[in-house]
Design a protein around this motif. Structure first.
Motif, mmCIF file in Angstrom:
data_model
loop_
_atom_site.group_PDB
_atom_site.id
_atom_site.type_symbol
_atom_site.label_atom_id
_atom_site.label_comp_id
_atom_site.label_asym_id
_atom_site.label_seq_id
_atom_site.Cartn_x
_atom_site.Cartn_y
_atom_site.Cartn_z
ATOM 1 N N ASP A 251 0.837 -1.208 0.000
ATOM 2 C CA ASP A 251 0.000 0.000 0.000
ATOM 3 C C ASP A 251 0.870 1.256 0.000
ATOM 4 N N ARG A 252 1.932 1.246 0.831
ATOM 5 C CA ARG A 252 2.827 2.404 0.857
ATOM 6 C C ARG A 252 3.515 2.599 -0.490
ATOM 7 N N GLU A 253 3.964 1.500 -1.090
ATOM 8 C CA GLU A 253 4.627 1.564 -2.403
ATOM 9 C C GLU A 253 3.657 2.076 -3.470
ATOM 10 N N GLU A 254 2.417 1.606 -3.405
ATOM 11 C CA GLU A 254 1.420 2.051 -4.379
ATOM 12 C C GLU A 254 1.149 3.552 -4.225
ATOM 13 N N GLU A 255 1.023 4.027 -3.005
ATOM 14 C CA GLU A 255 0.804 5.461 -2.777
ATOM 15 C C GLU A 255 1.996 6.281 -3.276
ATOM 16 N N ARG A 256 3.210 5.769 -3.054
ATOM 17 C CA ARG A 256 4.404 6.474 -3.518
ATOM 18 C C ARG A 256 4.401 6.554 -5.050
ATOM 19 N N LYS A 257 4.070 5.445 -5.709
ATOM 20 C CA LYS A 257 4.028 5.440 -7.176
ATOM 21 C C LYS A 257 2.927 6.353 -7.700
ATOM 22 N N LYS A 258 1.785 6.370 -7.015
ATOM 23 C CA LYS A 258 0.709 7.272 -7.418
ATOM 24 C C LYS A 258 1.158 8.722 -7.325
ATOM 25 N N ASP A 259 1.853 9.056 -6.239
ATOM 26 C CA ASP A 259 2.349 10.425 -6.083
ATOM 27 C C ASP A 259 3.347 10.773 -7.177
ATOM 28 N N GLU A 260 4.239 9.821 -7.510
ATOM 29 C CA GLU A 260 5.196 10.063 -8.587
ATOM 30 C C GLU A 260 4.485 10.287 -9.913
ATOM 31 N N LEU A 261 3.491 9.451 -10.200
ATOM 32 C CA LEU A 261 2.742 9.603 -11.455
ATOM 33 C C LEU A 261 1.990 10.929 -11.498
ATOM 34 N N ARG A 262 1.424 11.332 -10.375
ATOM 35 C CA ARG A 262 0.720 12.618 -10.335
ATOM 36 C C ARG A 262 1.691 13.774 -10.597
ATOM 37 N N GLU A 263 2.867 13.696 -9.993
ATOM 38 C CA GLU A 263 3.869 14.747 -10.190
ATOM 39 C C GLU A 263 4.334 14.768 -11.648
ATOM 40 N N GLN A 264 4.568 13.594 -12.212
ATOM 41 C CA GLN A 264 4.997 13.509 -13.612
ATOM 42 C C GLN A 264 3.892 14.051 -14.529
#
Length: 191
Positions: free
Chosen positions: A90-103
């Motif tokens: 879940d933490r990894e998924e949230e981190r990836k979501k944040d990265e994708l949002r920033e990108q």
């Protein structure tokens, strides 16, 4: 009717539901004696009182013990490990979501920037070409010579038949304009 013996075929009608209930009561009659009633305790966590949902208190004296089963050590360990794995995922998924949002935000900003630049370049080019076209038009209007009207009209028309396939058929108009360009009608011929 005498050939069948008695002649009285009337038998008392039995209610099938009543017969079923009587049979079940006979079958279940001895079960109450086999289950000893448990003592009810006010603060006892191992037993809970059960009451029928419809408000019937037929079973109010009986208590049902909670099932207390100890989980095997392996299953408990597996559950804990699974819980930690899921939390990590879940933490990894949230981190990836944040990265994708920033990108995506950066790409969107870049796209808007390039879009604005393209629009401003197009506007500047359109203004420049409009100024040039206006200057050329003004220069040509000063040079109006009699007999060149149809030639100027022919310059404004697009006579390429391949460019306007979806538009109406303008071949007749095109031929008339070209004919007038080559053989203009003078003012003396009109009269």
């Amino acid at each position: 009717m005498d050939a069948f013996g008695d002649g009285n075929f009337e038998q008392p009608e039995l209610d099938p539901a009543a017969e079923f209930l009587a049979r079940e009561q006979n079958a279940l009659a001895g079960l109450e004696d086999e289950i000893p009633p448990l003592p009810t305790g006010a603060g006892d966590d191992d037993v809970t009182q059960s009451k029928a949902e419809d408000g019937n208190d037929d079973f109010s004296g009986y208590t049902v013990p909670k099932q207390v089963t100890e989980e095997p050590e392996r299953i408990r360990k597996w559950r804990e490990e699974q819980k930690t794995r899921l939390e990590e995922k879940d933490r990894e998924e949230e981190r990836k979501k944040d990265e994708l949002r920033e990108q995506a935000r950066k790409e969107l900003e870049d796209w808007y920037k390039h879009h604005e630049e393209a629009i401003s370049k197009t506007k500047a080019a359109n203004r420049e070409s409009a100024k040039n076209a206006e200057k050329q038009f003004v220069a040509e209007t000063d040079e109006i010579e009699p007999g060149t009207e149809w030639e100027r009209i022919a310059k404004l028309c697009d006579f390429n038949p391949k460019t306007n396939k979806s538009s109406k058929d303008i071949s007749r108009m095109r031929s008339i304009i070209l004919q007038l360009k080559q053989n203009p009608i003078s003012a003396s011929k009109k009269v």
